[in-house]
Design an enzyme around this catalytic site. Sequence first.
Site, PDB file in Angstrom:
ATOM      1  N   ASP A 167       0.806  -1.216   0.000  1.00 40.91           N
ATOM      2  CA  ASP A 167       0.000   0.000   0.000  1.00 40.91           C
ATOM      3  C   ASP A 167       0.843   1.273   0.000  1.00 40.91           C
ATOM      4  OD1 ASP A 167      -2.464   1.463   0.288  1.00 40.91           O
ATOM      5  OD2 ASP A 167      -2.053   1.653   2.434  1.00 40.91           O
ATOM      6  N   GLU A 418       3.772  -7.895   7.457  1.00 41.75           N
ATOM      7  CA  GLU A 418       2.505  -8.537   7.106  1.00 41.75           C
ATOM      8  C   GLU A 418       2.623  -9.684   6.103  1.00 41.75           C
ATOM      9  OE1 GLU A 418      -0.538  -5.620   6.289  1.00 41.75           O
ATOM     10  OE2 GLU A 418      -0.639  -5.173   8.410  1.00 41.75           O
ATOM     11  N   TYR A 474      -6.216  -3.164  13.082  1.00 38.93           N
ATOM     12  CA  TYR A 474      -7.123  -2.114  12.619  1.00 38.93           C
ATOM     13  C   TYR A 474      -8.552  -2.309  13.114  1.00 38.93           C
ATOM     14  CZ  TYR A 474      -3.337  -0.223   9.851  1.00 38.93           C
ATOM     15  OH  TYR A 474      -2.152   0.359   9.474  1.00 38.93           O
ATOM     16  N   GLU A 512       1.378  -0.984  13.928  1.00 34.46           N
ATOM     17  CA  GLU A 512       0.382  -0.252  13.141  1.00 34.46           C
ATOM     18  C   GLU A 512      -0.961  -0.285  13.846  1.00 34.46           C
ATOM     19  OE1 GLU A 512      -0.077  -1.144   8.927  1.00 34.46           O
ATOM     20  OE2 GLU A 512       2.096  -1.322   8.688  1.00 34.46           O
TER      21      GLU A 512
HETATM   22  C1  GCB Z   1      -1.206  -2.284   6.608  1.00 38.85           C
HETATM   23  C2  GCB Z   1       0.072  -2.134   5.867  1.00 38.85           C
HETATM   24  C3  GCB Z   1       0.356  -0.698   5.470  1.00 38.85           C
HETATM   25  C4  GCB Z   1      -0.933  -0.032   4.996  1.00 38.85           C
HETATM   26  C5  GCB Z   1      -1.900  -0.029   6.153  1.00 38.85           C
HETATM   27  C6  GCB Z   1      -3.248   0.613   5.798  1.00 38.85           C
HETATM   28  O1  GCB Z   1      -1.467  -3.225   7.250  1.00 38.85           O
HETATM   29  O2  GCB Z   1       1.171  -2.684   6.537  1.00 38.85           O
HETATM   30  O3  GCB Z   1       1.330  -0.679   4.478  1.00 38.85           O
HETATM   31  O4  GCB Z   1      -0.711   1.250   4.522  1.00 38.85           O
HETATM   32  O5  GCB Z   1      -2.155  -1.341   6.539  1.00 38.85           O
HETATM   33  O6  GCB Z   1      -3.409   1.801   6.001  1.00 38.85           O
HETATM   34  O7  GCB Z   1      -4.099  -0.084   5.286  1.00 38.85           O
END
Ligand code: GCB
Length: 605
Positions: A167, A418, A474, A512
Amino acid sequence: MLENSMLYPKTTVSRRSVSLDGMWKFWIDETGTGEKEGFADGIPGNDTIPVPASFQDFYTKKEIREFAGDVWYEREMFVPGEWEGKEVFLRFGAATHRAEVYVNGRKITEHEGGFLPFCADITGAVHYNASNKVVVKVNNELTVTNIPCGETIVLPDGKKMNKPYFDFFNYSGLQRSVYLLALPKEYVFDFDLNYEITGKDAVIHFHIQTTGEHEVALALYDEKGRQAASAMGKSGIMKVENAHLWRVHNAYLYRLVIYILDGDVIIDEYEQEIGIRTIQVKDTSILLNGEPVYLKGFGKHEDSDIVGRGFHIGVMKRDFELMKWIGANSFRTAHYPYSEEIYQMADREGFLIIDEVAAVGLFESLMNFMEASSGKKSAFFKKETTPILLKAHKKAIEELITRDKNHPSVIAWSLLNEPETTDEAAVPYFEEIFALAHELDSQKRPRTFALIMNSLPNTCKCYQFSDIIALNRYYGWYVKGGYEISEAEHLFRQEMDAWKALDLHKPFIFTEYGADTLGLEHKLPSVMWSQEYQEEYLNMTNGVFDSYDFIKGEQIWNFADFQTTEGILRVDGNKKGIFTRQRQPKDAAYLLRNRWRGLPENFKG
Ligand code: GCB
């Protein structure tokens, strides 16, 4: 052992380094016929472009921004006559993702991997006291046999297109500085340092590699320029009495000078700033100089307007000022090794770095962050081509550790971001790369990798390899966002309870977590994408972090908004920044500042 030295370019008594940054001739090889057409001797046209920079954002044509294939760079360089008899190199900070280097029409070397330095030994190819032509072919195509992973497709109109499994925008080109170097025939090739702290004193274990047999001497100077220690020999110890330790935001740097001597004559001299500190993981603690430290900070990117992923000294300065303002003490170099100048700055400013190799996209999907949240699996490591990928990955780890091992700021290695870990096929792959990192690092720094949403206590087959368990989570964004945030919190706590039950005796950190937020959008009551929701989300996640003693760090995604591939999930890039891409604060920056400035460095110690 690597073919060429990775040491940062320096000018000393015995060494010369000349910057080749500036405008280079540039050509986009739309037909892919450059080689056949003899570009090695000189490229067509008269377009010029800045180095270092990504090439994508200068032009107004979409075909250039999205270009997948070869681009060519060219410039003249003058090689002084007094360099005859020396070893002459071209040194590229990086060429993304692979390069071939030609000097005066002759192919000198090639390098695979877009985020680490390499040298071309041009000693036998240059004309002295004359101008020489350098031509570099850079290719930016993504594959599953090199990191970062992705694919390159061919559109019906015949144009190639990159499809990253990650991403961030596939910026490329000569994104870091280029140097012309002259070294003596016998030179310092590499060195390893390791530290022991004994009461007020310290012992530095050293191992120096040179290209010859002459004697080696070392001298260590403190910040006032006074000699603090010295030693002779290629291996041994140096005792530093009343040592000043390198600490978070209080970085004491010594200057280490390494000499190769022929009696009184200096054959080579190399110097570098170093910091005396130890790093260790013990039970659930991360210990810096034997004292617990709680990580506060960011997953970052090298990404800014106009120059893309190109190293920009001004952006670097601004980023460090913002990180200090907000009370951060650390960052992860997501998702690739950064420019060397950034580590030097972290050494100076006392920031802790989790240093990541470019192993991202080892999960077959164009939207892995989404699909992993929904439970998707991809037997990524079962591919026929996996052994080729493993080889490239191991070489990148060797280059990374060789390049960065002497930075006091580097406290851990992140060996993947990941990856797919739910299939047994991942296990032997992990075994090899984790063992390699351990073997190569004389400081035996902790190793880690960032776990994707579907790598859970009961599904992940690889977390046991990590010294620090690093989670990318997330809940409240990809999983149960908006009004369902209470359900998100419930699921989040359920997962953390399951990890707790495993009683791993390892520190956990979040590498993250975050919510996309439009910097100008206010909404009462909150909705997803508004600044209010970003704060609501943070209040939820912070509450979870504070409920578990074994959580020893939080690095939010992301420091700043950044560019990605265009698509329905991204509004001109990823907006999870706490700062905008122009490096101004969103509201959540004040919330984090309040929190982080209030948390002691040894929080939960
Ligand atoms: C993730 C990735 C990262 C993305 C992020 C997102 O898990 O490691 O590269 O930018 O999520 O914002 O979705």
